[in-house]
Write a protein that holds these residues in place. Structure first.
Motif: not given
Length: 210
Positions: A75-89
């Motif tokens: 278990p954990f408390d927070v999921l940080i998602i920082m993605l999208g840069t490589n989808d812009m290629i």
């Protein structure tokens, strides 16, 4: 507060000077621990996308790996998602709305109640990726890889991502409000950028945990 940071090279800690990895005193996920009682799990990977496979750089699709990551660290408390840069290629030929729809799919995976039957569903913080620095136009490898349309996509993406976060009850912040891509390659954080982003994300985590 246990936090899982799921991202790409800017989460992994790619050094734009030489391609090495910044150390634990420099990477933004590790720096979070200076600002609160955070137990941080780093899940950054160079080249990771939200939705796409790269035939020249396999096993980078976030949608295919996210469930395994969640089950590994729960278990954990927070999921940080920082993605999208490589989808812009350029080779993906994907507009900003479609890229953001991939974030919606990640949120759906993370909020699947069957993954969390014995534990609370973690809070989700989506961080829109950095804007590209204008100098990228003068870095042949980068501008060829991303293409000129990526500048506009990066500006449009935060609004679309925020709309999905609002719809699904997730937290949102824009990395570009706190940090800039370096003037070395126009894509990756430098040391100052990592420190600035860590301060911004830490403040948001403290707000989430309040």
């Amino acid at each position: 507060m246990k936090v899982v940071c799921f991202g790409d090279s800017n989460t992994w800690g790619y050094n734009p000077m030489d391609g090495s990895r910044y150390d634990e005193k420099t990477r933004w996920p590790r720096l979070l621990e200076q600002y609160g009682k955070f137990e941080v799990v780093e899940e950054g990977l160079n080249g990771r996308t939200i939705s796409f496979e790269d035939p020249l750089n396999p096993n980078r699709c976030g949608q295919k790996i996210l469930q395994m990551v969640l089950e590994t660290h729960k278990p954990f408390d927070v999921l940080i998602i920082m993605l999208g840069t490589n989808d812009m290629i350029e080779m993906h030929h994907c507009d900003s709305m479609s890229i953001a729809t991939g974030i919606r799919n990640l949120i759906r995976i993370a909020k699947n109640p069957y993954l969390w039957e014995d534990y609370p569903i973690p809070e989700i913080l989506v961080v829109a990726p950095l804007l590209f620095h204008p100098c990228m136009e003068n870095v042949p490898d980068m501008i060829t890889y991303y293409g000129t349309e990526s500048f506009q996509k990066a500006h449009e993406l935060p609004d679309y991502m925020k709309a999905f976060c609002d719809q699904y009850g997730c937290h949102f912040m824009n990395a570009a409000d706190f940090a800039c891509a370096s003037e070395i390659d126009g894509v990756h954080l430098d040391e100052e950028g990592h420190a600035a982003l860590a301060r911004g994300i830490a403040a948001k985590l403290l707000e989430i945990g309040a």
